[in-house]
Design an enzyme around this catalytic site. Structure first.
Site, PDB file in Angstrom:
ATOM      1  N   GLU A  90       0.841  -1.215   0.000  1.00  0.00           N
ATOM      2  CA  GLU A  90       0.000   0.000   0.000  1.00  0.00           C
ATOM      3  C   GLU A  90       0.865   1.251   0.000  1.00  0.00           C
ATOM      4  O   GLU A  90       0.744   2.096   0.892  1.00  0.00           O
ATOM      5  CB  GLU A  90      -0.871   0.043   1.262  1.00  0.00           C
ATOM      6  CG  GLU A  90      -1.788  -1.118   1.485  1.00  0.00           C
ATOM      7  CD  GLU A  90      -2.394  -1.102   2.901  1.00  0.00           C
ATOM      8  OE1 GLU A  90      -1.966  -0.280   3.741  1.00  0.00           O
ATOM      9  OE2 GLU A  90      -3.280  -1.914   3.152  1.00  0.00           O
ATOM     10  N   TYR A 118       5.233  18.773  10.217  1.00  0.00           N
ATOM     11  CA  TYR A 118       6.238  17.743  10.559  1.00  0.00           C
ATOM     12  C   TYR A 118       7.668  18.282  10.511  1.00  0.00           C
ATOM     13  O   TYR A 118       8.614  17.488  10.453  1.00  0.00           O
ATOM     14  CB  TYR A 118       6.165  16.567   9.585  1.00  0.00           C
ATOM     15  CG  TYR A 118       4.791  16.050   9.266  1.00  0.00           C
ATOM     16  CD1 TYR A 118       4.058  15.326  10.197  1.00  0.00           C
ATOM     17  CD2 TYR A 118       4.239  16.256   8.005  1.00  0.00           C
ATOM     18  CE1 TYR A 118       2.808  14.834   9.883  1.00  0.00           C
ATOM     19  CE2 TYR A 118       2.985  15.760   7.690  1.00  0.00           C
ATOM     20  CZ  TYR A 118       2.273  15.055   8.633  1.00  0.00           C
ATOM     21  OH  TYR A 118       1.032  14.569   8.316  1.00  0.00           O
ATOM     22  N   CYS A 151      -1.322  33.887   8.238  1.00  0.00           N
ATOM     23  CA  CYS A 151      -1.005  34.638   9.461  1.00  0.00           C
ATOM     24  C   CYS A 151      -0.622  33.723  10.616  1.00  0.00           C
ATOM     25  O   CYS A 151      -1.297  33.697  11.649  1.00  0.00           O
ATOM     26  CB  CYS A 151      -2.184  35.524   9.815  1.00  0.00           C
ATOM     27  SG  CYS A 151      -2.516  36.658   8.475  1.00  0.00           S
ATOM     28  N   GLU A 152       0.425  32.973  10.416  1.00  0.00           N
ATOM     29  CA  GLU A 152       1.001  32.140  11.471  1.00  0.00           C
ATOM     30  C   GLU A 152       2.502  32.055  11.210  1.00  0.00           C
ATOM     31  O   GLU A 152       2.911  31.879  10.065  1.00  0.00           O
ATOM     32  CB  GLU A 152       0.453  30.705  11.417  1.00  0.00           C
ATOM     33  CG  GLU A 152      -1.021  30.606  11.646  1.00  0.00           C
ATOM     34  CD  GLU A 152      -1.433  29.280  12.275  1.00  0.00           C
ATOM     35  OE1 GLU A 152      -0.579  28.628  12.908  1.00  0.00           O
ATOM     36  OE2 GLU A 152      -2.600  28.934  12.124  1.00  0.00           O
TER      37      GLU A 152
HETATM   38  N1  LLP Z   1      -1.411   2.121   4.418  1.00  0.00           N
HETATM   39  C1  LLP Z   1      -1.920   2.640   5.553  1.00  0.00           C
HETATM   40  C2  LLP Z   1      -2.788   1.834   6.385  1.00  0.00           C
HETATM   41  C3  LLP Z   1      -1.558   3.944   5.924  1.00  0.00           C
HETATM   42  O1  LLP Z   1      -2.037   4.464   7.055  1.00  0.00           O
HETATM   43  C4  LLP Z   1      -0.696   4.714   5.091  1.00  0.00           C
HETATM   44  C5  LLP Z   1      -0.313   6.079   5.453  1.00  0.00           C
HETATM   45  C6  LLP Z   1      -0.221   4.121   3.915  1.00  0.00           C
HETATM   46  C7  LLP Z   1      -0.596   2.817   3.622  1.00  0.00           C
HETATM   47  C8  LLP Z   1       0.688   4.835   2.966  1.00  0.00           C
HETATM   48  O2  LLP Z   1       1.880   5.223   3.548  1.00  0.00           O
HETATM   49  P1  LLP Z   1       3.070   5.803   2.650  1.00  0.00           P
HETATM   50  O3  LLP Z   1       3.543   4.691   1.720  1.00  0.00           O
HETATM   51  O4  LLP Z   1       2.551   6.954   1.881  1.00  0.00           O
HETATM   52  O5  LLP Z   1       4.091   6.194   3.631  1.00  0.00           O
HETATM   53  N2  LLP Z   1       0.727  13.041   6.056  1.00  0.00           N
HETATM   54  C9  LLP Z   1       1.967  12.370   6.383  1.00  0.00           C
HETATM   55  C10 LLP Z   1       1.917  10.899   6.069  1.00  0.00           C
HETATM   56  C11 LLP Z   1       0.780  10.155   6.719  1.00  0.00           C
HETATM   57  C12 LLP Z   1       0.698   8.700   6.329  1.00  0.00           C
HETATM   58  C13 LLP Z   1      -0.540   8.079   6.844  1.00  0.00           C
HETATM   59  N3  LLP Z   1      -0.748   6.709   6.485  1.00  0.00           N
HETATM   60  C14 LLP Z   1       3.115  13.088   5.684  1.00  0.00           C
HETATM   61  O6  LLP Z   1       2.876  14.056   4.959  1.00  0.00           O
HETATM   62  O7  LLP Z   1       4.273  12.758   5.881  1.00  0.00           O
END
Ligand code: LLP
Length: 450
Positions: A298, A341, A369-370
């Site tokens: 995923e 982050y 405005c932050e």
């Molecule tokens: N599968 C599940 C169950 C997940 O919760 C996530 C990401 C993924 C797959 C995909 O993860 P990836 O391969 O993209 O790392 N907004 C944050 C990242 C949050 C990820 C949440 N879950 C950022 O900008 O770094």
């Protein structure tokens, strides 16, 4: 031949390095920064700024690299793009045409995947808070798999499926209690996190799933976090625990059809060492290979992150107490990752002359405005006039997907580049759309604007 680029000060990679590591970007002496075959300046002219720009070629290439690594490790694997990273329909269509399925976490994402042409048979539904309505939709669409995250959810899926005369294919998401050694806000596989069921409870719950009406248990799912760059050890630890669980389930005579290995593979935003798909494939092969099961992945960020940029214009430079500020027309409402982050994103000027001009440190900030609306604190950049274009790199994942209208700023446009072609694939939100759906209560009298 364009003139050589100056070196950046400090430890940051220089412009030439940032470009060289992103094969869909190049620098042309006359056109400046180019994505595939399209000068970014042309896109800004056509679509305005701020605008997200995605490279179809990079999306295809990266999905291809991932699939090849899995195949070369002799894994029967399917890739289900994590739609949360980028739900743009054109992005999803490019990936679907190249063989990706989808991992969705909401009705909206399920609808986006279907609207992009991804068949239900390639869709997995993850998430800790699926509502009854969402479970019903997943059942009605007969999607490939629902990843259940709790005993309570398992009971609910069973009751809904049985009442509808359906059978839900359900994988159990386990929490392996592994530290992915990533940012605290995006780690998910520790026992204190809300995700999955404790691996010690998983065998009993899986047996319960097999006994319940309306449920076909199909396997185990695990996802330990995102932007994992600290080597393969966390993955190996998680997969080893999953392998032991699968053996235990099999010994108990329970059917296990596949393992969902989650996402999380990190990318080098700055110049951090980041694992390659071959390493992930090797970790999966090493821990799970003997089971002889198909696996699912995923990934979101690894596929889409490097494929996109956020194109912005300089509003003006402002003299600050210690150094200058470059104020751009994109804000934390567009790209929230630095504020949320402390994320580092490469920032490249777009104009050819700006790519070779002398550098000095600048804070790069948005108009919100932050004080948190800061993209970079002391970045080596040339002098930038009002209207000069800059590109924020690696904004193809968790960029537009996380944007908001904070400060009543409309959502930015989105553009897909494919070779020499480009198209606006999402219009910039208009001000009518920004205010749409609001009304005054009757006791406050006149309609807004009248
Ligand atoms: N599968 C599940 C169950 C997940 O919760 C996530 C990401 C993924 C797959 C995909 O993860 P990836 O391969 O993209 O790392 N907004 C944050 C990242 C949050 C990820 C949440 N879950 C950022 O900008 O770094």
């Amino acid at each position: 031949m364009a003139a050589p680029l100056p070196a950046a000060s400090g430890d940051d990679p220089c412009f030439a390095e940032l470009i060289a590591r992103r094969p869909h970007l190049s620098r042309h002496a006359l056109d400046g920064l180019v994505m595939e075959e399209v000068p970014l300046a042309r896109i800004a002219e056509a679509a305005g700024t701020p605008t997200w720009v995605y490279s179809a070629g990079a999306l295809r290439r990266r999905l291809g690299l991932l699939r090849r690594a899995l195949a070369e490790a002799n894994l029967a694997a399917t890739v289900h793009f994590a739609v949360k990273a980028n739900p743009n329909l054109a992005v999803l269509r490019v990936l679907a045409d190249a063989g990706a399925g989808a991992d969705v976490v909401s009705e909206g994402e399920l609808r986006a995947a279907r609207a992009a042409g991804i068949p239900p048979s390639a869709i997995v539904f993850s998430g800790v808070g699926k509502t009854e309505r969402e479970i019903r939709l997943a059942l009605a669409e007969d999607i490939l798999q629902i990843n259940a995250e709790s005993a309570e959810e398992v009971e609910e899926i069973s009751a809904l499926a049985a009442a509808l005369g359906r059978t839900a294919r359900v994988a159990l998401r386990v929490n392996p209690d592994v530290d992915a050694r990533t940012h605290a806000k995006i780690t998910t596989g520790r026992s204190e996190n809300k995700f999955g069921v404790a691996i010690s409870d998983a065998a009993a719950l899986y047996a319960r799933m097999a006994a319940l009406p309306g449920i076909e248990p199909v396997g185990i799912a695990v996802h330990i976090g995102s932007q994992i760059t600290a080597g393969m050890a966390p993955y190996r630890a998680a997969y080893a625990r999953v392998a032991a669980l699968v053996r235990e389930l099999r010994a108990a005579g329970l059917p296990v059809a596949r393992v969902d290995c989650g996402g999380g593979l990190g990318i080098p935003y700055r110049d951090e060492p980041a694992p390659l798909p071959e390493a992930l494939a090797g970790a999966i092969r090493g821990a799970l290979g003997d089971l002889g099961l198909p696996v699912m992945l995923e990934p979101g960020r690894w596929i889409a992150g490097p494929a996109g940029v956020l194109l912005a214009s300089v509003v003006r430079e402002k003299r600050g107490a210690t150094h200058r500020f470059v104020v751009v027309d994109a804000g934390m409402n567009d790209l929230v990752r630095p504020a949320m982050y402390e994320a580092w994103h490469g920032i490249l000027p777009v104009a050819p002359e700006a790519l070779v001009a002398p550098l000095s440190p600048a804070g790069v900030v948005g108009p919100v405005c932050e004080s948190g609306d800061t993209f970079a604190r002391a970045r080596a950049l040339p002098a930038l006039r009002p209207g000069a274009l800059v590109a924020f790199l690696d904004a193809g994942a968790y960029g537009a997907a996380m944007s908001s209208t904070y400060n009543a700023r409309p959502l930015a446009a989105e553009v897909l580049v494919d070779g020499a072609r480009f198209a606006v694939v999402r219009d910039r939100q208009g001000y009518d759309a920004l205010l749409a759906g609001q009304r005054l209560p009757p006791w406050l009298g006149r309609e807004p604007g009248s």
